[in-house]
Design a protein around this motif. Structure first.
Motif, PDB file in Angstrom:
ATOM      1  N   LEU A  24     -10.706   4.307   3.478  1.00  0.00           N
ATOM      2  CA  LEU A  24     -11.394   4.275   2.189  1.00  0.00           C
ATOM      3  C   LEU A  24     -12.912   4.237   2.316  1.00  0.00           C
ATOM      4  O   LEU A  24     -13.627   4.161   1.321  1.00  0.00           O
ATOM      5  CB  LEU A  24     -10.915   3.060   1.381  1.00  0.00           C
ATOM      6  N   HIS A  73       0.789  -1.241   0.000  1.00  0.00           N
ATOM      7  CA  HIS A  73       0.000   0.000   0.000  1.00  0.00           C
ATOM      8  C   HIS A  73       0.819   1.288   0.000  1.00  0.00           C
ATOM      9  O   HIS A  73       0.252   2.377   0.010  1.00  0.00           O
ATOM     10  CB  HIS A  73      -0.921   0.025   1.216  1.00  0.00           C
ATOM     11  N   LYS A 109      -5.226   7.291  -3.780  1.00  0.00           N
ATOM     12  CA  LYS A 109      -6.500   6.690  -3.377  1.00  0.00           C
ATOM     13  C   LYS A 109      -6.981   5.654  -4.383  1.00  0.00           C
ATOM     14  O   LYS A 109      -7.503   4.587  -4.000  1.00  0.00           O
ATOM     15  CB  LYS A 109      -7.557   7.782  -3.177  1.00  0.00           C
ATOM     16  N   LEU A 140     -14.695  -3.319  -0.377  1.00  0.00           N
ATOM     17  CA  LEU A 140     -15.241  -1.973  -0.192  1.00  0.00           C
ATOM     18  C   LEU A 140     -16.757  -1.930  -0.370  1.00  0.00           C
ATOM     19  O   LEU A 140     -17.356  -0.854  -0.320  1.00  0.00           O
ATOM     20  CB  LEU A 140     -14.556  -0.983  -1.137  1.00  0.00           C
ATOM     21  N   GLU A 142     -10.770  -3.335  -3.742  1.00  0.00           N
ATOM     22  CA  GLU A 142     -11.959  -3.596  -4.562  1.00  0.00           C
ATOM     23  C   GLU A 142     -11.868  -4.929  -5.282  1.00  0.00           C
ATOM     24  O   GLU A 142     -12.891  -5.591  -5.524  1.00  0.00           O
ATOM     25  CB  GLU A 142     -12.150  -2.463  -5.575  1.00  0.00           C
ATOM     26  N   LYS A 174      -7.770   1.850  -3.448  1.00  0.00           N
ATOM     27  CA  LYS A 174      -9.107   1.292  -3.689  1.00  0.00           C
ATOM     28  C   LYS A 174      -9.024   0.029  -4.540  1.00  0.00           C
ATOM     29  O   LYS A 174      -9.703  -0.963  -4.263  1.00  0.00           O
ATOM     30  CB  LYS A 174     -10.004   2.334  -4.375  1.00  0.00           C
ATOM     31  N   GLU A 175      -8.178   0.053  -5.546  1.00  0.00           N
ATOM     32  CA  GLU A 175      -8.041  -1.116  -6.419  1.00  0.00           C
ATOM     33  C   GLU A 175      -7.554  -2.334  -5.628  1.00  0.00           C
ATOM     34  O   GLU A 175      -8.013  -3.456  -5.857  1.00  0.00           O
ATOM     35  CB  GLU A 175      -7.061  -0.807  -7.547  1.00  0.00           C
ATOM     36  N   GLN A 214     -14.818   1.994   4.309  1.00  0.00           N
ATOM     37  CA  GLN A 214     -15.434   0.755   4.785  1.00  0.00           C
ATOM     38  C   GLN A 214     -15.430   0.771   6.315  1.00  0.00           C
ATOM     39  O   GLN A 214     -14.387   0.663   6.944  1.00  0.00           O
ATOM     40  CB  GLN A 214     -14.672  -0.458   4.252  1.00  0.00           C
TER      41      GLN A 214
END
Length: 289
Positions: free
Chosen positions: A263, A213, A224, A237, A232, A228-229, A265
């Motif tokens: 993010l 990360h 971001k 998420l 996701e 997220k990827e 969640q």
């Protein structure tokens, strides 16, 4: 006092160093895998005393903030023990806020950029009901890279009265995980490396390595969209899903949990026992590749 962000930058922290409401904690702890497979653990107190961010006090995750009688090394302590230790170092007072960092990368040169010891303590504080807490992006390593001030002076904060109530939804047991394996509404994330994941994992879990990360050179989190990827791709998420994170001993899992919170969640829990507990129970199933 406004609530601090979940993760703060070095610029942000330097501007706050003289703020009387700041409680700055060095949570450095070391873990090194040995040839015989048993991890070597030691407190970061000595490196803290050699040099730290000015004004920081040391929070000893290994010796003070884990259950001394726990079956596994970093089992959460009793609330009474945790609150007592926090009050002693000045944490918990209403109107104050906490920033936590660790020195891991700066002192042992690990290739993994993740403030997971800091996130572990931040998670414990939120679990016990004190949620005005942030983790320093890039930790002490980034602070040093930028030539910011370092001190060997050991200071202290006034003793505090800890406020807040436990948040039981932030933690799960092995029984909860067993039920979650068959629950399509729960995403179980193994936070270890891909190699560790292939060598053995809780059935049905997916892999999001905690070291994926941040940028090794800048020590900053990826943007971001990249973060997220990372999550996701395993469906973590989805606001309608519950997410459980685990790792080897409940440390790296808190870094993934923190980033999931960042993010958006909110329904995230950590399996504190993680693989240390799961593999000790010979009747519990394991998947391998």
């Amino acid at each position: 006092m406004n609530k601090v962000p979940l993760i703060v930058t070095t610029d942000w922290l330097q501007e706050k160093l003289e703020d009387p409401n700041l409680r700055l904690l060095d949570a450095t702890t070391y873990l090194k895998n040995t040839d015989n497979g048993a991890p070597e653990l030691w407190s970061g107190k000595e490196t803290y005393e050699e040099g730290h961010i000015p004004g920081a006090v040391f929070a000893d995750l290994l010796n003070d903030l884990s259950d001394p009688d726990g079956a596994f090394r970093f089992t959460i302590p009793s609330r009474e023990r945790f609150v007592k230790k926090m009050e002693e170092i000045g944490v918990g007072e209403e109107g104050t806020y906490v920033v936590i960092y660790d020195q891991g990368y700066a002192t042992v040169g690990s290739p993994i950029i993740a403030s997971d010891w800091a996130s572990r303590l931040a998670w414990q504080l939120r679990y016990e009901g004190f949620d005005n807490v942030a983790v320093l992006e890039g930790g002490f390593a980034k602070w040093l890279d930028e030539g910011r001030p370092v001190s060997a002076e050991v200071k202290s904060y006034p003793k505090a009265t800890f406020t807040g109530k436990r948040q039981p939804e932030m933690i799960v047991t092995k029984e909860d995980v067993q039920k979650a394996i068959e629950d399509d509404n729960v995403i179980i994330i193994n936070s270890l490396s891909e190699e560790d994941f292939k060598n053995g994992r809780i059935p049905g879990s997916c892999n999001v390595p905690f070291g994926n990360h941040a940028d090794e050179k800048t020590k900053e989190l990826h943007d971001k969209a990249t973060l997220k990827e990372n999550f996701e791709k395993v469906g973590a998420l989805d606001p309608d899903k519950k997410v459980i994170t685990y790792c080897g001993g409940g440390i790296a899992a808190t870094w993934n949990a923190l980033l999931l919170n960042k993010l958006g969640q909110k329904n995230v829990a950590v399996y504190d026992g993680s693989m240390a507990e799961w593999t000790s129970e010979k009747v519990l199933p394991l998947e391998t590749d």
